[in-house]
Structures are given as C-alpha cells and as structure tokens.
Design a protein around this motif. Structure first.
Motif, PDB file in Angstrom:
ATOM      1  N   ARG A   4      17.925   0.333   4.168  1.00 58.02           N
ATOM      2  CA  ARG A   4      17.685  -0.655   3.116  1.00 58.02           C
ATOM      3  C   ARG A   4      16.950  -0.009   1.940  1.00 58.02           C
ATOM      4  O   ARG A   4      15.975   0.701   2.127  1.00 58.02           O
ATOM      5  N   GLU A 115       6.169  -9.291  -7.732  1.00 60.92           N
ATOM      6  CA  GLU A 115       7.208  -8.265  -7.864  1.00 60.92           C
ATOM      7  C   GLU A 115       7.349  -7.453  -6.574  1.00 60.92           C
ATOM      8  O   GLU A 115       8.464  -7.189  -6.113  1.00 60.92           O
ATOM      9  N   SER A 118       8.871  -9.672  -3.834  1.00 56.48           N
ATOM     10  CA  SER A 118      10.272  -9.915  -4.149  1.00 56.48           C
ATOM     11  C   SER A 118      11.128  -8.688  -3.818  1.00 56.48           C
ATOM     12  O   SER A 118      12.221  -8.816  -3.250  1.00 56.48           O
ATOM     13  N   THR A 119      10.645  -7.524  -4.164  1.00 53.90           N
ATOM     14  CA  THR A 119      11.368  -6.287  -3.855  1.00 53.90           C
ATOM     15  C   THR A 119      11.545  -6.140  -2.348  1.00 53.90           C
ATOM     16  O   THR A 119      12.638  -5.818  -1.866  1.00 53.90           O
ATOM     17  N   ASN A 122      14.065  -8.688  -1.066  1.00 55.81           N
ATOM     18  CA  ASN A 122      15.433  -8.295  -1.401  1.00 55.81           C
ATOM     19  C   ASN A 122      15.987  -7.275  -0.417  1.00 55.81           C
ATOM     20  O   ASN A 122      17.198  -7.184  -0.230  1.00 55.81           O
ATOM     21  N   ALA A 123      15.096  -6.523   0.210  1.00 58.62           N
ATOM     22  CA  ALA A 123      15.506  -5.549   1.233  1.00 58.62           C
ATOM     23  C   ALA A 123      15.507  -6.168   2.626  1.00 58.62           C
ATOM     24  O   ALA A 123      15.821  -5.490   3.601  1.00 58.62           O
TER      25      ALA A 123
END
Length: 140
Positions: A4, A115, A118-119, A122-123
């Motif tokens: 990922r 941030e 969220s990163t 997303n993974a």
C-alpha cells in the motif's frame, strides 16, 4: 503481497516472504525495511532470512523492529532516515499498521493531523486513535 502506498516513495505491507524478494525488486523498490521483531515470527521469516533473500535479489535491507514500547522519537527519526533512498522503499510488519504509525508520527510536525489521518485511511489504515498524539507533537 498487499503493498500500500503512503507517499510517492514510501510503501507499507503486511508480512512478506523471502519468496517475494524478486517481485519486490521487479516492482521498482530499492530498499526494504523490516519493522517486525523476530520474536513475533518463525525463523523462516525472521530478519536474517528475509535480509538474505532481499539482498540476493539486489535490494537493500534494513531492520528496525518496532513495538509500542520502542516507538520512540529516536526510532521514528531512524525510520525516516531509512525511508530516504534513491527510489521507492517498502516497510513491512505484521499488518502494515506499525509502518504507517511510524510514518504518521514523523509527519506530525509538518502536516495537519487531518492530512496524516486521511493519507493513512486512503491506504486502508484507520489511525484515528493516534490523533491526540499527533496533535500533541504538532503543538510542541
């Protein structure tokens, strides 16, 4: 393998196998970081065996075993040093979570908690419980 992407050059994965070495190399990775302590796994997947396989495939291999107790500022900084390479880096542990947490902690002084979380999300990693720690680091 379940690799990922966290950043353009930092990727994480659950436990990999020695047999994955050539596939990892062929995917363009230049360095593999083992964040899993040997005590968690059988000898066939411990750092010595993994390092031998990765180096035989032409990959750099680094070991930085992480646990809740060893997730220190020094080890966070060391992980980011190891993640700096002339190409993509793959860090692995049992699920990829520790590798993502150590990245998140390293970013707390530069990026917002939103941030970072969220990163990670997303993974596929839910690090919401880390928010107070990220906020505390950012406030320092």
């Amino acid at each position: 393998m379940d690799i990922r992407q966290i950043t353009p050059s930092y990727f994480v994965s659950p436990q990999i196998s020695p047999e994955d070495a050539q596939t990892i190399k062929d995917a363009g990775f230049v360095r593999v970081i083992c964040n899993r302590p040997d005590a968690e796994i059988p000898p066939s997947h411990q750092a010595d065996a993994m390092g031998e396989a990765m180096r035989a495939a032409g990959l750099e291999f680094e070991v930085l075993p992480l646990t809740h107790q060893t997730m220190t500022p020094e080890n966070v900084a060391r992980q980011m040093e190891l993640a700096s390479a002339e190409g993509p880096v793959l860090a692995y542990c049992a699920s990829g979570t520790r590798c993502t947490v150590v990245w998140a902690l390293s970013q707390a002084a530069q990026k917002s908690s939103d941030e970072i979380l969220s990163t990670a999300a997303n993974a596929g990693y839910d690090l919401a419980g880390l928010r107070p720690t990220l906020d505390a680091i950012a406030a320092q």
